[in-house]
Structures are given as structure tokens and as C-alpha cells.
Scaffold this motif. Structure first.
Motif, PDB file in Angstrom:
ATOM      1  N   GLU A   7     -27.872 -63.019  40.644  1.00 33.07           N
ATOM      2  CA  GLU A   7     -26.539 -63.485  40.169  1.00 33.07           C
ATOM      3  C   GLU A   7     -25.600 -63.337  41.720  1.00 33.07           C
ATOM      4  O   GLU A   7     -24.880 -64.159  41.965  1.00 33.07           O
ATOM      5  CB  GLU A   7     -26.029 -62.918  39.129  1.00 33.07           C
ATOM      6  N   LYS A  10     -25.793 -65.651  46.121  1.00 36.98           N
ATOM      7  CA  LYS A  10     -25.403 -67.235  45.940  1.00 36.98           C
ATOM      8  C   LYS A  10     -25.610 -67.665  47.521  1.00 36.98           C
ATOM      9  O   LYS A  10     -25.101 -67.171  48.450  1.00 36.98           O
ATOM     10  CB  LYS A  10     -24.076 -67.364  45.536  1.00 36.98           C
ATOM     11  N   GLU A  23     -24.958 -75.186  45.067  1.00 32.98           N
ATOM     12  CA  GLU A  23     -25.022 -73.718  45.227  1.00 32.98           C
ATOM     13  C   GLU A  23     -26.447 -73.301  44.418  1.00 32.98           C
ATOM     14  O   GLU A  23     -26.676 -73.701  43.291  1.00 32.98           O
ATOM     15  CB  GLU A  23     -23.904 -73.048  44.899  1.00 32.98           C
ATOM     16  N   ILE A  25     -28.629 -69.914  43.107  1.00 32.54           N
ATOM     17  CA  ILE A  25     -28.386 -68.351  42.918  1.00 32.54           C
ATOM     18  C   ILE A  25     -29.857 -67.856  42.780  1.00 32.54           C
ATOM     19  O   ILE A  25     -30.707 -68.254  42.178  1.00 32.54           O
ATOM     20  CB  ILE A  25     -27.759 -68.267  41.333  1.00 32.54           C
TER      21      ILE A  25
END
Length: 306
Positions: A7, A10, A23, A25
């Protein structure tokens, strides 16, 4: 723990998507296990800065090895890291001015290792620079805005592009996709991709400009644009082009995205190509993004008829 680590990682997706951003992750921007991709994908300033840092770091490392054993270099000041560094630079580049030279077996061993390292690094740097220069790049120009023409018998969405190269492109093909908000059976929101049928999705000979048309019929995912007064704010359009560039003997491609603010209703593109009535056509690429109201265009046509 693994999910928490992912997490935190990114990465912004590199793409010409206008106001829309993507984006990811769980991945890294630069993967140390794939340095080649990082070297060819970074910008030129970043690439040159990395080369300079690597060059200085390697020479400084060998300078420390020379300075670690006093007497390993002849005509070098004792304990001088500066002399050791510049001797390392000369050895790394296989210049060899002859002022300083190895003075012991240890010095010769380090010099041999550095010379071999310098040859490898020179070959690698030359190859990377060549790859970066030789990559085929598309010079396909996209109009700043898309227009919806509703004055004819059938409303259409118009997409105009231009060939920015002095030579003609061959076998050009286009694809347009609309991203519209949707929900699955559980009520989770997502964007669904809808292919837009173009009246002509290929162009065997693409020398100047190309205006693609998507009819806004009832079966079109953008059928609402035929009668609304405002473009839905959550609409996104992605246009991709691929073509063969004979001057490069390679296939080039380009992609561009448009948000709702880049779609204009009841407009048309200003004519960018002028034909002299014989065998000469002139394209003014400065007008590629120029638009005008359809009412003004109709008035001009009426005046020409008069």
C-alpha cells in the motif's frame, strides 16, 4: 505486513491522459532487478545525471583502493585522494597520460581491474545512449479538443489528428475508447471501457490531417451527446494511433486522452487543408485545434455561395 508494504508503494502511470491520472499500488518506479527498463524510460536529464553519478562513484571507489595502500602509485603525493581520483579517471577511460603509474603489484592489480571495468562501462553506456537515440518516436499531433457536430443529418463526434513528420505515414490505424462510470452487481463503482465505432478506422496514406468520425446513433455509448446541452463531467475518451513510418522503417504509436472539458458541442473544426484546385494541397498545422461554431460555418458557406 506484506499488504501494508504494497500500500505504501504507489506509482503514477506514465501516459498522456490529460486531466485523468492513473496510479498503481504494489509496484516500484525503478526496479533494481530491471535496470535496463529504468535506463531507457527515464528522462534525458535524469539519465545523464545517473551516468555522471555512476562515473564519479566508480572512480571514487577505485581512488579509495589506491589510497588505501601507500606507495601503490608512482609520482602521486602520499595520502593524496585527489591524485588517486584523477589517476583513476585516466585509467578508467584508458587515457594514460603517463605522469602517474602503478608502482607495486597491488597497484597493477587494481589498475587491471579498473581498466576492465572501464571497458565494460563504456560499452554499456554506449549501448544505452544508442538505444535511447534510436527508439522510434511518433510525431502525431492531436487536436486540443473534440467536437460534436449536430447540424447534419446525423450527429457525429469528430476527432482530428495531424502528421507532424515531413514524410507521409503508411497504414495508420485508430481506436477510440470511452470510459464511462458503471456499477457492478454489488454496487461497486468502476469505469467501463466502451469501444467507439469509427466510420473509418484506418488510413493507408496519412500525409497531413485525419478527421475521424463516430456517429452518435442509438447504439452508441455516447448517444446522449446528440441531444444534451452539457457534456457529462465523468466522461473520458482515449484515442490511440499506430502507423508505419517508412523513414524510420518502424511502427510508431501515440495515445491521447480527453476529459469532458475538452469536448465541445455544436462546433466544427476550422479547415486546416487548402486545395488549389490542381495537384497541390497545403496543410496548416497551426489550425489543427482551431474550432468554430457550426452556425458561423454555415453563414460562411452561404456567403461563399452568394
Amino acid at each position: 505486513m506484506e499488504n501494508q508494504t504494497k500500500e505504501k508503494a504507489k506509482v503514477e502511470v506514465d501516459a498522456d491522459l490529460g486531466s485523468m491520472s492513473l496510479e498503481k499500488i504494489g509496484i516500484q518506479r525503478f526496479d533494481l532487478g530491471d535496470p535496463y527498463h529504468a535506463a531507457v524510460s527515464m528522462s534525458w536529464p535524469a539519465f545523464m545525471a545517473c551516468l555522471a553519478l555512476i562515473y564519479i562513484a566508480i572512480n571514487f571507489l577505485f581512488a579509495l583502493l589506491y589510497a588505501a595502500v601507500p606507495g601503490s602509485l608512482e609520482h602521486a603525493r602520499p595520502g593524496s585522494l585527489v591524485d588517486a581520483f584523477f589517476f583513476s579517471v585516466e585509467t578508467f577511460a584508458t587515457v594514460g597520460f603517463g605522469v602517474m603509474s602503478p608502482a607495486s603489484v597491488y597497484g597493477h592489480v587494481v589498475t587491471t581491474i579498473e581498466t576492465f571495468t572501464g571497458l565494460l562501462m563504456t560499452a554499456m553506456m554506449t549501448g544505452l545512449v544508442f538505444v535511447r537515440f534510436s527508439r522510434p518516436r511518433a510525431k502525431i499531433l492531436f487536436a486540443d479538443t473534440l467536437v460534436v457536430s449536430r447540424s447534419g443529418d446525423e450527429p457525429v463526434l469528430l476527432i482530428r489528428i495531424g502528421n507532424g513528420r515531413p514524410n507521409a505515414l503508411m497504414g495508420a490505424s485508430a481506436r477510440a475508447v470511452a470510459l464511462l462510470p458503471d456499477k457492478d452487481a454489488n454496487g461497486h463503482a468502476f469505469r467501463r471501457a466502451h469501444d467507439l465505432a469509427l466510420q473509418r478506422s484506418d488510413m493507408p496514406f496519412f500525409p497531413m490531417t485525419w478527421t475521424m468520425m463516430h456517429p452518435l446513433r442509438e447504439d452508441s455509448p455516447l448517444a446522449a451527446l446528440a441531444h444534451v446541452n452539457e457534456v457529462p463531467r465523468d466522461l473520458r475518451l482515449i484515442v490511440s494511433i499506430s502507423a508505419h513510418d517508412p523513414s524510420l522503417a518502424a511502427t510508431v504509436s501515440a495515445l491521447h486522452a480527453y476529459g469532458a472539458e475538452k469536448i465541445q458541442l455544436d462546433m466544427r473544426y476550422v479547415d486546416a487543408v487548402r486545395w488549389d484546385g490542381n495537384d497541390r494541397s497545403v496543410a496548416d498545422m497551426r489550425k489543427l485545434s482551431a474550432v468554430e461554431p457550426e452556425s458561423a460555418a454555415s453563414a460562411n458557406e452561404t456567403e461563399d455561395l452568394d
